[in-house]
Every structure is written in C-alpha cells, then in structure tokens.
Design a protein around this motif. Sequence first.
Motif, PDB file in Angstrom:
ATOM      1  N   ARG A  63       0.777  -1.148   0.052  1.00  0.00           N
ATOM      2  CA  ARG A  63      -0.116  -0.082  -0.110  1.00  0.00           C
ATOM      3  C   ARG A  63       0.856   1.344  -0.056  1.00  0.00           C
ATOM      4  O   ARG A  63       0.617   2.109  -0.556  1.00  0.00           O
ATOM      5  N   ALA A  64       1.913   1.119   0.931  1.00  0.00           N
ATOM      6  CA  ALA A  64       2.865   2.428   1.036  1.00  0.00           C
ATOM      7  C   ALA A  64       3.487   2.631  -0.526  1.00  0.00           C
ATOM      8  O   ALA A  64       3.457   3.819  -0.780  1.00  0.00           O
ATOM      9  N   ASN A  65       3.925   1.382  -1.117  1.00  0.00           N
ATOM     10  CA  ASN A  65       4.687   1.698  -2.288  1.00  0.00           C
ATOM     11  C   ASN A  65       3.596   2.113  -3.454  1.00  0.00           C
ATOM     12  O   ASN A  65       3.941   3.028  -4.377  1.00  0.00           O
ATOM     13  N   ALA A  66       2.244   1.798  -3.328  1.00  0.00           N
ATOM     14  CA  ALA A  66       1.185   2.159  -4.576  1.00  0.00           C
ATOM     15  C   ALA A  66       1.226   3.754  -4.049  1.00  0.00           C
ATOM     16  O   ALA A  66       0.926   4.688  -5.215  1.00  0.00           O
ATOM     17  N   LEU A  67       0.982   3.999  -2.700  1.00  0.00           N
ATOM     18  CA  LEU A  67       0.675   5.547  -2.618  1.00  0.00           C
ATOM     19  C   LEU A  67       1.832   6.275  -2.920  1.00  0.00           C
ATOM     20  O   LEU A  67       1.819   7.477  -3.487  1.00  0.00           O
ATOM     21  N   LEU A  68       3.124   5.914  -2.647  1.00  0.00           N
ATOM     22  CA  LEU A  68       4.154   6.763  -3.107  1.00  0.00           C
ATOM     23  C   LEU A  68       4.331   6.760  -4.690  1.00  0.00           C
ATOM     24  O   LEU A  68       4.542   7.851  -5.214  1.00  0.00           O
ATOM     25  N   SER A  69       3.888   5.533  -5.262  1.00  0.00           N
ATOM     26  CA  SER A  69       3.851   5.773  -6.713  1.00  0.00           C
ATOM     27  C   SER A  69       2.898   6.735  -7.228  1.00  0.00           C
ATOM     28  O   SER A  69       3.133   7.560  -8.249  1.00  0.00           O
ATOM     29  N   MET A  70       1.513   6.731  -6.699  1.00  0.00           N
ATOM     30  CA  MET A  70       0.666   7.545  -6.984  1.00  0.00           C
ATOM     31  C   MET A  70       1.261   9.158  -6.813  1.00  0.00           C
ATOM     32  O   MET A  70       1.030   9.873  -7.521  1.00  0.00           O
ATOM     33  N   PHE A  71       2.047   9.120  -5.637  1.00  0.00           N
ATOM     34  CA  PHE A  71       2.296  10.524  -5.179  1.00  0.00           C
ATOM     35  C   PHE A  71       3.467  11.231  -6.207  1.00  0.00           C
ATOM     36  O   PHE A  71       3.280  12.137  -6.669  1.00  0.00           O
ATOM     37  N   VAL A  72       4.328  10.214  -6.583  1.00  0.00           N
ATOM     38  CA  VAL A  72       5.461  10.458  -7.605  1.00  0.00           C
ATOM     39  C   VAL A  72       4.766  10.914  -8.851  1.00  0.00           C
ATOM     40  O   VAL A  72       5.044  11.710  -9.665  1.00  0.00           O
ATOM     41  N   ASP A  73       3.625  10.162  -9.461  1.00  0.00           N
ATOM     42  CA  ASP A  73       2.955  10.333 -10.587  1.00  0.00           C
ATOM     43  C   ASP A  73       2.340  11.820 -10.255  1.00  0.00           C
ATOM     44  O   ASP A  73       2.365  12.480 -11.465  1.00  0.00           O
ATOM     45  N   LYS A  74       1.637  12.367  -9.403  1.00  0.00           N
ATOM     46  CA  LYS A  74       0.943  13.341  -9.076  1.00  0.00           C
ATOM     47  C   LYS A  74       2.201  14.750  -9.296  1.00  0.00           C
ATOM     48  O   LYS A  74       1.975  15.564  -9.845  1.00  0.00           O
ATOM     49  N   VAL A  75       3.343  14.436  -8.492  1.00  0.00           N
ATOM     50  CA  VAL A  75       4.336  15.360  -8.647  1.00  0.00           C
ATOM     51  C   VAL A  75       4.662  15.432  -9.999  1.00  0.00           C
ATOM     52  O   VAL A  75       4.963  16.739 -10.497  1.00  0.00           O
TER      53      VAL A  75
END
Length: 108
Positions: A87-99
């Motif tokens: 979940r943390a990796n998925a959230l981090l990936s989503m955050f990186v995508d948004k950035v």
Amino acid sequence: KDDIALSDLKEKQSKMNRLSKLRDESEENNQYLQEGDEEIMKLQEKNSATKKLSELVAEEVENEKEMQEEDALLSNLNKNIMHNKNRANALLSMFVDKVNENEALESE
C-alpha cells in the motif's frame, strides 16, 4: 521307664525337627518377602520416572502448541507488513505520478 523316656525323647526330637523345618520355611518366606519388597521399590521408581516423563511430554506438547500459535501470529504479522508495504509503495507511486504531473503542468 526306658520306653517312656525313649518315647519322650522321640517326641522331643520330632518337635525339634518340626521347629527346624518351620524355621527354614520362615527364613525362605522372609527371603521371598524381601525380594518382593525390592521388586516393589523398583516398580515404584519406574512409576515415578514414568510420571515425570509423562509430565515432560505433556509440557513439551503444550510448548509445541504455543510455538504453533506464535508461528501463526508471526505469519499473520508478516502478511500485514507486506500488505502495508505494498500500500505504501502504491501511494508513493501515486504521489510521484502526481508530482510529475504537476511539474509537467507547471512547465507548460
């Protein structure tokens, strides 16, 4: 008189022979009793050892049960950790995508 004395002597000899025989039988019986007592003591020692062994086996079974329960808890904990990591990796990936998306929008 001699016949009476001889008869008394024979009777006394017969009684002494019976007493001697009874004494021998008594000694033999005492020997059997002593052997029986020794056998009883050996059996009591074995019984005591068997009880101790039984207690140790029961304790080992209980320890094994507790270890299995702990293993199940650890397994469940590891599953939760892996789930949270994913979940943390998925959230981090989503955050990186948004950035990256924001940076792309800002650079336009």
